[in-house]
Design an enzyme around this catalytic site. Structure first.
Site, PDB file in Angstrom:
ATOM      1  N   CYS A   1      50.962  -5.964   4.158  1.00 20.51           N
ATOM      2  CA  CYS A   1      49.746  -6.601   3.643  1.00 20.51           C
ATOM      3  C   CYS A   1      49.849  -6.598   2.130  1.00 20.51           C
ATOM      4  CB  CYS A   1      48.484  -5.916   4.173  1.00 20.51           C
ATOM      5  SG  CYS A   1      48.401  -4.135   3.906  1.00 20.51           S
TER       6      CYS A   1
ATOM      7  N   ARG B   1      46.061  -2.404   5.770  1.00 24.99           N
ATOM      8  CA  ARG B   1      45.790  -3.279   6.911  1.00 24.99           C
ATOM      9  C   ARG B   1      46.973  -3.351   7.869  1.00 24.99           C
ATOM     10  NH1 ARG B   1      43.855  -8.333   3.365  1.00 24.99           N
ATOM     11  NH2 ARG B   1      45.353  -7.346   1.950  1.00 24.99           N
TER      12      ARG B   1
END
Length: 358
Positions: free
Chosen positions: A295, A300
């Site tokens: 990410c 994430r």
């Protein structure tokens, strides 16, 4: 005539006797079909399960499980007093873990395995500790990934977080719980260096491995190169050759959706993995590929890694993500959706600055 009548009566009687068995067999077939359709394509390996429900944790806290050595912790960025919840309410006995203990700027890569080990020991965690975590965002997934990479053998996350615990009506506490530090982790670290792929190896795999998929877990505006997603990252774009792992965000116009809402149910628990896999497959991503998730800085992308891990599916993390990529002027970049005719290819050095997200 009597013989014919007798034969007909016997036939009716036989059919009548067999009819219940026919119904039973039909019901069995229907039941077996239902069971087969409810089976998961990639079931969770109990030995590697990460995401657990509130009842599972409650049983541990109440001594109703075979787990005796554990640490329970809330995870957020910053110390305990910076947490939106911890000092006001937390699970009974929970300490607080700062995400800075496992990563550092300016790239926000993981700290060295030795540094992470020392942080874990400070929190009372060694390789044999069952580490039970919860938190309001993907920082909790980041710490879980770091712990597994370093060598903690059993890591759990409360699926749905504090809200799920409270919805179950379980007890909460306030104030701060101090950890009880340890001195011996019990193994040389990192135990699992294969969970991480470097920038150089990522560049090489994109160029030379047709089965490699570099999967972006960034928001739509980041994916399209409209903005960086971070106040401290000046350039926007994606590594050339990356594929998008969040197509449910298409046409959302959002940047840095750090809660991974498209991977979540309405109650904050994770969606079924088969559902996630289905929208990955539409983007040309499958578990048979050599998958590396990334990410902006690693939070994430930790969630899909853990979903793969607990199903004993191979995956790795390009830890530096877009932040590290955009620090290297010679690397190639794609701007826009690579499946469209409007995509542009440049080098990092040709990108304009001023794409920070405020």
């Amino acid at each position: 005539m009597k013989k014919l009548f007798s034969w007909l009566m016997l036939t009716v009687l036989f059919v009548g006797l067999m009819h219940p068995f026919a119904n039973i067999n039909a019901e069995e077939v229907e039941e077996n079909t239902t069971e087969a359709s409810s089976e998961k394509q990639y079931p969770i390996d109990p030995a590697k399960q990460v995401f657990v429900d509130a009842e599972w944790i409650k049983n541990v806290l109440d001594g109703n499980s075979d787990i005796e050595k554990y640490v329970l912790a809330e995870v957020t960025w910053g110390e305990a007093d910076a947490s939106p919840d911890y000092l006001k309410k937390h699970l009974p006995g929970a300490i607080h873990i700062n995400t800075d203990s496992v990563e550092e700027g300016p790239v926000w890569n993981l700290r060295s395995a030795e540094e992470i080990k020392e942080s874990l020991l400070k929190y009372g965690i060694d390789k044999d500790t069952t580490l039970i975590l919860y938190g309001p965002d993907t920082g909790v997934d980041r710490v879980a990934y770091a712990a597994l990479y370093t060598g903690v053998e059993s890591v759990k996350i409360l699926d749905g977080g504090l809200a799920i615990w409270e919805a179950a009506g379980y007890e909460i506490e306030e104030g701060e719980v101090e950890p009880e530090a340890l001195t011996d982790f019990g193994v040389e670290v990192p135990v699992h260096p294969e969970y991480l792929i470097s920038l150089d190896d990522t560049v090489d795999a994109l160029a030379n491995n047709e089965n490699f998929r570099l999967v972006s877990l960034r928001s739509e505006n980041e994916w399209l190169g409209l903005e960086s997603g971070y106040s401290y990252i000046p350039k926007a774009g994606e590594p050339k050759g990356a594929v998008w792992g969040r197509p449910l965000l298409r046409d959302s116009g959002e940047a840095n959706v750090s809660d991974m809402e498209d991977f979540k149910n309405e109650d904050g628990t994770n969606k079924d993995f088969d559902e996630i896999l289905a929208f990955w497959q539409e983007e040309g991503i499958d578990v048979d590929n050599d998958l590396a998730f990334y990410c902006g800085t690693g939070w994430r992308s930790s969630l899909p890694f853990l979903l793969m891990y607990e199903r004993d599916l191979d995956a790795t993390m390009f830890d530096g993500g877009w932040n590290e990529w955009q620090m290297n002027d010679e690397l190639e970049v794609q701007i826009g959706d690579p499946q469209s005719d409007s995509v542009q290819f440049k080098t990092v050095g040709d990108l304009e600055k001023g794409k920070e997200t405020n």
